[in-house]
Design a protein around this motif. Structure first.
Motif, short mmCIF file in Angstrom:
data_model
loop_
_atom_site.label_atom_id
_atom_site.label_comp_id
_atom_site.label_asym_id
_atom_site.label_seq_id
_atom_site.Cartn_x
_atom_site.Cartn_y
_atom_site.Cartn_z
N MET B 1 0.84 -1.20 0.00
CA MET B 1 0.00 0.00 0.00
C MET B 1 0.87 1.25 0.00
O MET B 1 1.85 1.34 0.71
CB MET B 1 -0.90 0.01 1.23
CG MET B 1 -1.74 1.26 1.28
SD MET B 1 -3.10 1.11 2.44
CE MET B 1 -4.08 -0.15 1.66
N LYS B 2 0.52 2.18 -0.84
CA LYS B 2 1.35 3.36 -1.00
C LYS B 2 0.89 4.50 -0.09
O LYS B 2 -0.26 4.54 0.31
CB LYS B 2 1.32 3.81 -2.46
CG LYS B 2 1.99 2.77 -3.36
CD LYS B 2 1.68 3.05 -4.82
CE LYS B 2 2.17 1.88 -5.67
NZ LYS B 2 1.72 2.05 -7.06
N GLU B 3 1.85 5.41 0.16
CA GLU B 3 1.57 6.49 1.10
C GLU B 3 0.26 7.21 0.77
O GLU B 3 -0.54 7.50 1.63
CB GLU B 3 2.73 7.48 1.08
CG GLU B 3 2.52 8.66 2.03
CD GLU B 3 3.68 9.63 2.04
OE1 GLU B 3 4.60 9.47 1.23
OE2 GLU B 3 3.64 10.54 2.88
N ILE B 6 -2.82 5.28 1.61
CA ILE B 6 -3.00 5.22 3.07
C ILE B 6 -3.74 6.46 3.54
O ILE B 6 -4.74 6.38 4.26
CB ILE B 6 -1.64 5.14 3.81
CG1 ILE B 6 -1.02 3.76 3.61
CG2 ILE B 6 -1.81 5.45 5.30
CD1 ILE B 6 0.34 3.60 4.24
N SER B 87 2.01 13.15 11.80
CA SER B 87 3.08 12.38 11.19
C SER B 87 3.12 11.03 11.88
O SER B 87 3.21 10.96 13.11
CB SER B 87 4.42 13.09 11.34
OG SER B 87 5.44 12.23 10.87
N SER B 89 4.80 7.17 12.01
CA SER B 89 5.84 6.23 11.63
C SER B 89 5.36 4.83 12.00
O SER B 89 4.99 4.59 13.15
CB SER B 89 7.14 6.59 12.37
OG SER B 89 8.10 5.59 12.23
N LEU B 90 5.33 3.94 11.03
CA LEU B 90 4.73 2.60 11.19
C LEU B 90 5.67 1.55 10.62
O LEU B 90 6.19 1.73 9.52
CB LEU B 90 3.46 2.51 10.36
CG LEU B 90 2.08 2.59 10.98
CD1 LEU B 90 1.06 2.28 9.92
CD2 LEU B 90 1.95 1.65 12.15
N THR B 92 4.96 -1.44 9.37
CA THR B 92 4.41 -1.95 8.11
C THR B 92 3.06 -1.27 7.86
O THR B 92 2.44 -0.77 8.80
CB THR B 92 4.14 -3.46 8.17
OG1 THR B 92 3.25 -3.72 9.27
CG2 THR B 92 5.42 -4.26 8.37
N ALA B 93 2.62 -1.27 6.62
CA ALA B 93 1.34 -0.66 6.30
C ALA B 93 0.21 -1.63 6.65
O ALA B 93 -0.47 -2.15 5.79
CB ALA B 93 1.31 -0.29 4.82
N ASP B 120 2.26 13.21 7.27
CA ASP B 120 3.31 12.46 6.61
C ASP B 120 3.23 11.03 7.15
O ASP B 120 2.90 10.83 8.31
CB ASP B 120 4.67 13.09 6.97
CG ASP B 120 5.80 12.62 6.08
OD1 ASP B 120 5.53 12.03 5.02
OD2 ASP B 120 6.97 12.86 6.44
N THR B 121 3.48 10.06 6.28
CA THR B 121 3.59 8.68 6.75
C THR B 121 4.95 8.15 6.35
O THR B 121 5.37 8.31 5.21
CB THR B 121 2.51 7.77 6.13
OG1 THR B 121 2.61 7.82 4.71
CG2 THR B 121 1.12 8.19 6.55
N VAL B 122 5.65 7.55 7.29
CA VAL B 122 6.96 6.96 7.00
C VAL B 122 7.01 5.56 7.59
O VAL B 122 6.28 5.23 8.53
CB VAL B 122 8.12 7.81 7.58
CG1 VAL B 122 8.12 9.20 6.97
CG2 VAL B 122 8.07 7.90 9.09
N GLN B 123 7.88 4.74 7.00
CA GLN B 123 8.04 3.39 7.50
C GLN B 123 9.15 3.38 8.54
O GLN B 123 10.30 3.74 8.24
CB GLN B 123 8.40 2.45 6.34
CG GLN B 123 8.46 1.00 6.78
CD GLN B 123 8.43 0.05 5.61
OE1 GLN B 123 8.76 0.43 4.49
NE2 GLN B 123 8.03 -1.19 5.86
N GLY B 124 8.80 3.01 9.77
CA GLY B 124 9.80 3.01 10.83
C GLY B 124 9.16 2.57 12.14
O GLY B 124 8.01 2.11 12.16
N PRO B 125 9.90 2.76 13.25
CA PRO B 125 9.37 2.36 14.56
C PRO B 125 8.09 3.14 14.86
O PRO B 125 7.98 4.32 14.54
CB PRO B 125 10.49 2.78 15.52
CG PRO B 125 11.68 3.03 14.67
CD PRO B 125 11.22 3.40 13.32
#
Lengths: 320, 320
Positions: B1-3, B6, B87, B89-90, B92-93, B120-125
């Motif tokens: 799934m893309k930003e 989401i 913002s 940070s997740l 996984t989607a 903003d969505t970013v992949q992380g903790p």
């Protein structure tokens, strides 16, 4: 070291002061004044270690980039920047790291005459979230949705340099000339938010976006929001001397179309406004290039080389 | 799934709409209008998995709390809330997680009539940063720095419940009565930003702060900013029925003074304003208690039990 002394020691001292800040760092929230007749413009971007920068990146570089990418979003709206808020997640209260980070931040706040008005510090994985606020007269804001078929498509500066810099940093490519290597690394680490271009494009450009994920990905937001199609002339993509001297032409096009982190502006201008555009851009001293034209074919993105349609699959950076 | 999907799928659909938002989610930045004569109030807070909530916490609870703690800062300024930026940070989607998170967020935006304007969505903790914006007439903002010796010190609601809830969650204490257990857990998970109290205290309170790190720690910000001292009567600290029934009196005082996450307001009122305060608070239906008084002894914090000075070392939550 406690949260309050971190903020006091490292961030408050070097802070640029603006007259429209009634209350900055140090209370439950900041109080600021938006000038009459201006809309407030707000954007948030997070930079995460391991995703947006290498974990051992220079703290001052991280700070500068975190500010720059947010200011780039304001530039893309035609806004002038005013204030930033900072949330920083840090594994330990490393004084040397914080001091260097704060110095980078202060450089940016002074250079752009913006003020850090607040934030939060938490203990955790290295990440920096900045919210930037600015102003624009509401009817002059540059939107993604106001592009028109027939508009010419322009970009500022040169494209793909930051992507080449990243690949160099990751040892995926070699750049023979050290000056070229320095140049592309600098483009990666110190993107230039095109703020003066953004404000100069008010009442000239129909639509504008900043290039963060890669041209081929970012332009789709304009096509979708404005219900247009586009032809991009890949032979017109502006390439830096460093790019041209370092990689094969076909690879250079790939960087220019698909690499992220350029933070140049892409904007569309009607034929009638081209004269005004020349004048306005001359005053900014920023180079700009016409790379294609919009058409009425909804969401269709076509690439041409020497005016022949080519098959090119380009995808920008995806966050998930 | 893309930003983009989401944001579209989970956040745009359920979003509360405000008329002062000219442009919300979906461009480079949001455009909003601050009413004439009002100052813009801005605050940022980050909640981090493992620090501010347990990694397996309910996503809707995380969303509600992330909004609440930011609105609490606006309340402490006497501001009314308007817009939030997110913002996230997740790792996984995770669609189920995002859907639940978005539902919690939408509950809050509807309940408080605020609008999510970007993010903003970013992949992380797992981490959630919210920036909340609101308004207050600048001369009516409640600052930490305007407390005066002689002011009476008040708090809203009851203190320490969230801290007891956290210890219960971590199995550090037992709470015999399940209704009490439910109560303190709810106080931990669903803090109530005292927004109506905040706006009602305009022109009545001299100073105000929200209690996030613990009373004994947070009050020091007022003492420092206002150059005052304070006497706190520990026998006057408001304790919930759940608290009184679950822990020994001495422990209850410890929770009330030192535990974080209450998100009640602490404010100071001059003797002359006490009548107005009674009226204003009656209209909010929020309980409030006078717990002490300010004096001119700079930064001196004294605790009394039955009017006798006691030795009490209390420290709030420290982030590093």
């Amino acid at each position: 070291m406690k949260e309050f002394s971190i903020i006091d020691t490292f961030f408050k001292q070097q802070n640029h002061q603006r007259k429209d800040v009634l209350l900055g760092i140090g209370d439950d929230a900041a109080l600021t004044v938006v000038p009459a007749g201006q809309a407030l413009v707000t954007t948030t971007d997070t930079l995460l270690a391991g995703v947006h920068f290498l974990p051992d990146a220079e703290p001052s570089t991280i700070a500068r980039k975190a500010v720059a990418v947010n200011l780039s979003d304001l530039a893309a709206m035609g806004a002038e920047p005013a204030w930033i808020s900072l949330s920083i997640s840090l594994p330990t209260a490393d004084e040397a790291w914080l001091s260097a980070f704060a110095t980078g931040l202060a450089e940016m706040t002074r250079f752009y005459s913006i003020q850090l008005i607040g934030g939060d510090t938490v203990q955790g994985p290295l990440a920096v979230t900045i919210t930037a606020q600015g102003f624009v007269p509401p009817e002059q804001a540059l939107l993604r949705s106001k592009a028109k078929p027939g508009d010419f498509i322009y970009v500022t500066g040169t494209l793909g340099d930051a992507g080449l810099g990243l690949d160099l940093l990751l040892n995926k490519v070699t750049v023979a000339d050290p000056i070229n290597a320095q140049y592309v690394l600098n483009r990666l680490h110190n993107p230039t938010p095109r703020l003066l271009v953004g404000t100069s494009l008010r009442r000239i450009a129909n639509a504008c976006i900043d290039l963060s994920d890669g041209l081929s990905s970012d332009i789709k937001h304009i096509l979708q929001a404005s219900n247009c199609g586009a032809t991009i002339n890949v032979d017109k993509l502006p390439l830096s001397k460093a790019m041209r001297e370092s990689v094969e032409p076909q690879n250079a096009v790939k960087y220019a179309l698909s690499a992220g982190d350029d933070y140049e502006l892409l904007f569309t201008v009607s034929e009638e406004q081209k004269g005004k555009l020349e004048t306005a851009m001359a005053n900014t001293s920023v180079s700009f290039s016409c790379i294609g034209q919009l058409n009425g074919m909804s969401n269709k993105l076509e690439y041409r080389l020497n005016n022949q349609v080519i098959d090119y699959q380009a995808t920008g950076y995806q966050h998930f």
